[in-house]
Design a protein around this motif. Structure first.
Motif, PDB file in Angstrom:
ATOM      1  N   MET A 127      26.494  13.791  -8.612  1.00  0.00           N
ATOM      2  CA  MET A 127      26.374  13.735 -10.059  1.00  0.00           C
ATOM      3  C   MET A 127      25.173  12.816 -10.328  1.00  0.00           C
ATOM      4  N   GLY A 128      24.169  13.623 -10.914  1.00  0.00           N
ATOM      5  CA  GLY A 128      22.806  12.868 -11.451  1.00  0.00           C
ATOM      6  C   GLY A 128      21.952  12.351 -10.339  1.00  0.00           C
ATOM      7  N   GLY A 129      22.940  12.919  -9.390  1.00  0.00           N
ATOM      8  CA  GLY A 129      21.199  12.648  -8.344  1.00  0.00           C
ATOM      9  C   GLY A 129      21.149  10.922  -7.669  1.00  0.00           C
ATOM     10  N   PHE A 130      19.922  10.898  -7.346  1.00  0.00           N
ATOM     11  CA  PHE A 130      19.233   9.598  -7.024  1.00  0.00           C
ATOM     12  C   PHE A 130      19.853   8.507  -8.038  1.00  0.00           C
ATOM     13  N   THR A 131      19.294   8.805  -9.211  1.00  0.00           N
ATOM     14  CA  THR A 131      18.298   7.189 -10.565  1.00  0.00           C
ATOM     15  C   THR A 131      20.099   7.494 -11.298  1.00  0.00           C
ATOM     16  N   THR A 132      21.241   9.091 -11.545  1.00  0.00           N
ATOM     17  CA  THR A 132      22.123   8.633 -12.457  1.00  0.00           C
ATOM     18  C   THR A 132      21.691   9.926 -13.541  1.00  0.00           C
ATOM     19  N   ASP A 133      20.465   9.837 -13.959  1.00  0.00           N
ATOM     20  CA  ASP A 133      19.724  10.657 -14.594  1.00  0.00           C
ATOM     21  C   ASP A 133      19.612  11.662 -15.002  1.00  0.00           C
ATOM     22  N   ASP A 134      19.193  12.579 -13.728  1.00  0.00           N
ATOM     23  CA  ASP A 134      19.111  13.768 -13.267  1.00  0.00           C
ATOM     24  C   ASP A 134      20.373  14.470 -14.215  1.00  0.00           C
ATOM     25  N   PRO A 135      20.173  15.331 -14.821  1.00  0.00           N
ATOM     26  CA  PRO A 135      20.666  16.447 -15.690  1.00  0.00           C
ATOM     27  C   PRO A 135      21.751  17.279 -15.137  1.00  0.00           C
ATOM     28  N   ALA A 136      22.107  17.067 -14.430  1.00  0.00           N
ATOM     29  CA  ALA A 136      22.909  18.005 -12.895  1.00  0.00           C
ATOM     30  C   ALA A 136      23.775  17.660 -12.195  1.00  0.00           C
ATOM     31  N   PRO A 137      25.453  18.115 -12.495  1.00  0.00           N
ATOM     32  CA  PRO A 137      25.194  19.823 -13.168  1.00  0.00           C
ATOM     33  C   PRO A 137      25.572  18.762 -15.310  1.00  0.00           C
ATOM     34  N   SER A 138      25.316  19.966 -15.701  1.00  0.00           N
ATOM     35  CA  SER A 138      24.838  19.712 -16.627  1.00  0.00           C
ATOM     36  C   SER A 138      26.643  19.950 -17.419  1.00  0.00           C
ATOM     37  N   VAL A 139      26.752  19.463 -18.834  1.00  0.00           N
ATOM     38  CA  VAL A 139      28.566  19.158 -19.309  1.00  0.00           C
ATOM     39  C   VAL A 139      29.491  20.708 -18.937  1.00  0.00           C
ATOM     40  N   ASP A 140      28.529  21.663 -19.450  1.00  0.00           N
ATOM     41  CA  ASP A 140      29.116  22.902 -19.592  1.00  0.00           C
ATOM     42  C   ASP A 140      29.237  23.664 -18.081  1.00  0.00           C
ATOM     43  N   GLN A 141      28.392  23.090 -17.177  1.00  0.00           N
ATOM     44  CA  GLN A 141      28.588  23.711 -16.577  1.00  0.00           C
ATOM     45  C   GLN A 141      29.809  22.738 -15.212  1.00  0.00           C
ATOM     46  N   LEU A 142      29.944  21.560 -15.343  1.00  0.00           N
ATOM     47  CA  LEU A 142      31.454  20.762 -15.066  1.00  0.00           C
ATOM     48  C   LEU A 142      32.669  21.504 -15.566  1.00  0.00           C
ATOM     49  N   SER A 143      32.032  21.573 -17.305  1.00  0.00           N
ATOM     50  CA  SER A 143      33.491  21.903 -16.845  1.00  0.00           C
ATOM     51  C   SER A 143      33.812  23.451 -16.909  1.00  0.00           C
ATOM     52  N   GLY A 144      32.644  24.145 -16.748  1.00  0.00           N
ATOM     53  CA  GLY A 144      33.341  25.494 -16.046  1.00  0.00           C
ATOM     54  C   GLY A 144      33.555  25.619 -14.945  1.00  0.00           C
ATOM     55  N   TRP A 145      32.945  25.146 -13.685  1.00  0.00           N
ATOM     56  CA  TRP A 145      33.561  24.403 -12.430  1.00  0.00           C
ATOM     57  C   TRP A 145      35.288  23.757 -12.906  1.00  0.00           C
ATOM     58  N   VAL A 146      35.622  22.926 -13.300  1.00  0.00           N
ATOM     59  CA  VAL A 146      36.876  22.546 -13.501  1.00  0.00           C
ATOM     60  C   VAL A 146      37.753  24.075 -14.604  1.00  0.00           C
ATOM     61  N   ARG A 147      37.394  24.733 -15.272  1.00  0.00           N
ATOM     62  CA  ARG A 147      38.313  26.162 -16.086  1.00  0.00           C
ATOM     63  C   ARG A 147      38.108  26.722 -14.763  1.00  0.00           C
ATOM     64  N   ASP A 148      37.088  26.684 -13.970  1.00  0.00           N
ATOM     65  CA  ASP A 148      37.835  27.556 -13.442  1.00  0.00           C
ATOM     66  C   ASP A 148      38.398  27.163 -11.894  1.00  0.00           C
ATOM     67  N   LYS A 149      38.884  26.498 -12.033  1.00  0.00           N
ATOM     68  CA  LYS A 149      39.578  25.708 -10.682  1.00  0.00           C
ATOM     69  C   LYS A 149      38.887  25.103  -9.403  1.00  0.00           C
ATOM     70  N   ARG A 150      37.543  24.535  -9.896  1.00  0.00           N
ATOM     71  CA  ARG A 150      36.369  24.984  -8.355  1.00  0.00           C
ATOM     72  C   ARG A 150      36.419  23.620  -7.400  1.00  0.00           C
ATOM     73  N   VAL A 151      36.561  22.134  -9.065  1.00  0.00           N
ATOM     74  CA  VAL A 151      36.699  20.916  -8.632  1.00  0.00           C
ATOM     75  C   VAL A 151      37.629  20.506  -9.001  1.00  0.00           C
ATOM     76  N   ARG A 152      38.065  19.291  -7.646  1.00  0.00           N
ATOM     77  CA  ARG A 152      39.507  18.393  -7.823  1.00  0.00           C
ATOM     78  C   ARG A 152      39.366  17.486  -8.327  1.00  0.00           C
ATOM     79  N   TYR A 153      38.600  16.441  -7.516  1.00  0.00           N
ATOM     80  CA  TYR A 153      38.156  15.056  -8.272  1.00  0.00           C
ATOM     81  C   TYR A 153      37.603  14.185  -8.371  1.00  0.00           C
ATOM     82  N   VAL A 154      37.468  13.743  -9.870  1.00  0.00           N
ATOM     83  CA  VAL A 154      35.773  13.225 -10.548  1.00  0.00           C
ATOM     84  C   VAL A 154      35.977  11.310 -10.280  1.00  0.00           C
TER      85      VAL A 154
END
Length: 607
Positions: A543-570
């Protein structure tokens, strides 16, 4: 080194072969002991080999969310090597060695065409091979060796355009190779483009109308060869990863922003000597500074003196002028930008200057040798004396780092100068002694780097004394960093790059038990995720790419993944970020006792 020496002495081809072989031996020495070197690119080489789109875009993470922060051409050779040999540290370094080896004779052939002197070409090749930054960057898998090769190959193609048939075709090839350099490191490659155009315009014998037409064709070729990837990525019709390093996910923004004006005028990841032990003050003397001069500037005063002497002398043959314009313009244009840029600055950027320094230094020695034989007995000895004094000064800056080299430098320089002044009979041995005085120290530094006295980081290779690399650090931090920069300890640390720590191995084991689409997402930069990509087939996301500043994934995208049970550990880090705040608020902190009692990082379960 007479510029009319068209037929090489028998020993010159043998010496060039020996130089190339010895350079390759140094570049390839103990490749298996270099770990995964720049693990960011090693991980990318694995992911990019998993599919056509991943290869084309330069996708970094197996999930396909982000690309690397550069165009992919510089990593493509590593991908091919991994396809053939499997993912090993030496496999990702092997293409770098090949690029470095090819550049040595190619520079010799280029200089030979401009000067009609095989000996001058040989000298340029020797200088390129023994320069310390060339050694350390070729033993690293950052893309810079391929940038150097593209630029040298473009120079060779230009020399063919000016010295043979099919002039337009060779010129177009030179322009296309500059475009390839752009697809390695973007705008850095095009710093030298004006020098190429000027060299062609002054070097061709065509009428001005035809030469201007050819110049226009070359410019168009450079633009097309440089931007086809940018256009392809930005106009891609389907789903695609976010372009790492950009502000808006576009390759165009990466081109003009992060890898364009951001590198020159400053950006968030750039400045502050507290954060960068390789920092150097922008200004006209930057390349001569303690932290940089030992990388590439051993013969920089010699080259600059040569430029001044050449352009105030009587008119020279057209082809000779073209060679000086090409490599002198390359040195001056790129050198000024690198000297004054305030963005991200790393010592190995100077590697792109080395072919120009080598060529101009060889031109200078050849020119002064011709003057010497014509009766000007003082100019060549004076320039050797000034150049040897500069080498002595570089050693004197830290006599604890092989300071004994001062004595052979002085002895060889004195012997050479005396012999040159003694008369024509002793001129040849005198010149050889003077050149040895100038080259013995960079050769020694390069040999030490190859043998294991590597200094710098795997992400920031450099050669030479620790003092130069810690110049801008507070005194209390210098001893800490010295462990990473100096002696055999630094080689041991580099050998472990890209490896899994005990804590990471425990996290990996836990994440592998998950059946979600994204088994692990991590903050803290792509380098942090590299060991997971290298040592497993884990579906992992940086998350955030090489510099850690890339806006990917966004908070909305991450929350959607969690809601859809696509992501487990962070895995989070100590920095405050919107994504991390959301994870802390919505996911369960995994007790270290469940996976690694001595864990130093926070792992969350978002199931």
């Amino acid at each position: 080194m007479n510029t009319d020496d068209r037929a090489p002495a028998r020993w010159v081809p043998i010496a060039l072969i020996a130089t190339t072989v010895l350079a390759g031996a140094g570049y390839a020495w103990d490749l298996a002991g270099q770990g995964y070197s720049y693990a960011y690119y090693s991980a990318a080489a694995k992911t990019m080999g998993s599919g056509l789109q991943e290869f084309l875009f330069g996708t970094y993470d197996p999930v396909g969310v982000l690309t690397i922060d550069k165009p992919p051409l510089g990593v493509w050779p590593q991908v091919v090597s991994v396809w053939i040999f499997g993912l090993h540290g030496w496999a990702v370094l092997l293409p770098q060695v090949i690029a470095g080896v090819l550049a040595v004779p190619l520079l010799a052939f280029t200089v030979r065409r401009f000067t009609r002197s095989p000996k001058t070409g040989l000298l340029a090749a020797v200088i390129l091979a023994v320069t310390p930054v060339t050694m350390v960057i070729t033993r690293d898998n950052a893309p810079d060796p391929w940038l150097v090769l593209c630029l040298v190959a473009a120079a060779y193609a230009l020399s063919r355009a000016l010295t043979g048939n099919a002039e337009t075709r060779w010129l177009v090839l030179a322009a296309a190779l500059l475009g390839c350099g752009f697809l390695v490191k973007m705008g850095q490659a095009l710093l030298v483009a004006p020098a190429f155009l000027a060299a062609y315009l002054v070097g061709t014998s065509l009428a001005w109308g035809k030469r201007l037409l050819n110049g226009a064709i070359a410019v168009v070729t450079v633009v097309v060869a440089s931007l086809w990837w940018v256009v392809l990525v930005d106009l891609w019709p389907g789903a695609k990863p976010f372009v790492g390093g950009s502000a808006d996910g576009s390759a165009w923004d990466l081109t003009v922003g992060y890898n364009g004006f951001g590198r020159i005028s400053g950006q968030s990841a750039a400045t502050g000597n507290e954060a960068n032990p390789f920092y150097s003050t922008p200004g006209i003397l930057r390349l001569f500074s303690e932290s940089l001069a030992g990388q590439a500037a051993w013969l920089l005063p010699l080259a600059l003196l040569g430029l001044v002497i050449f352009f105030v002398r009587p008119k020279a043959p057209r082809l000779v002028v073209a060679g000086w314009v090409l490599f002198g313009g390359w040195l001056v244009l790129a050198g000024l930008v690198l000297s004054f840029m305030t963005g991200v600055w790393l010592p190995y950027y100077t590697s792109m200057l080395v072919p120009a320094i080598a060529a101009v230094a060889a031109f200078t020695i050849a020119m002064l040798w011709r003057y010497h034989l014509a009766g000007n007995r003082w100019l060549l000895p004076s320039v050797i004396a000034i150049s040897a004094a500069w080498v002595f000064l570089l050693i004197q800056r830290d006599t604890g780092w092989h300071g004994w080299l001062r004595f052979p430098v002085v002895a060889l320089a004195v012997v050479g100068i005396v012999a040159l002044l003694a008369g024509r009979r002793f001129a040849g041995p005198g010149l050889a002694s003077g050149l040895a005085a100038l080259l013995i120290t960079p050769l020694t530094w390069s040999a030490l780097a190859a043998s294991g006295y590597w200094v710098g980081w795997a992400t920031n290779p450099a050669a030479g004394p620790v003092s130069g690399q810690t110049e801008f650090l507070p005194p209390q931090e210098r001893a800490e960093y010295a462990e990473y920069f100096a002696g055999r300890k630094s080689a041991e640390i580099k050998a472990k790059t890209g490896s899994l720590s005990a804590e990471y191995a425990a996290i990996l084991k836990l994440a592998q038990s998950s059946t979600t689409d994204i088994q692990l997402a991590a903050e803290g930069g792509a380098l942090r995720v590299a060991p997971f990509i290298i040592h497993s087939d884990l579906r992992v996301l940086a998350m955030g790419g090489f510099t850690t500043d890339d806006p990917a994934p966004s908070v909305d995208q991450l929350s959607g993944w969690v809601r859809d049970k696509r992501v487990r550990y962070v895995l989070t880090d100590s920095e405050k970020r919107a994504r991390s705040d959301w994870v802390e608020a919505h996911c369960r902190l995994v007790p270290p006792a469940d996976y690694f009692p001595d864990a130093e990082q926070k792992l969350y379960d978002c199931a």
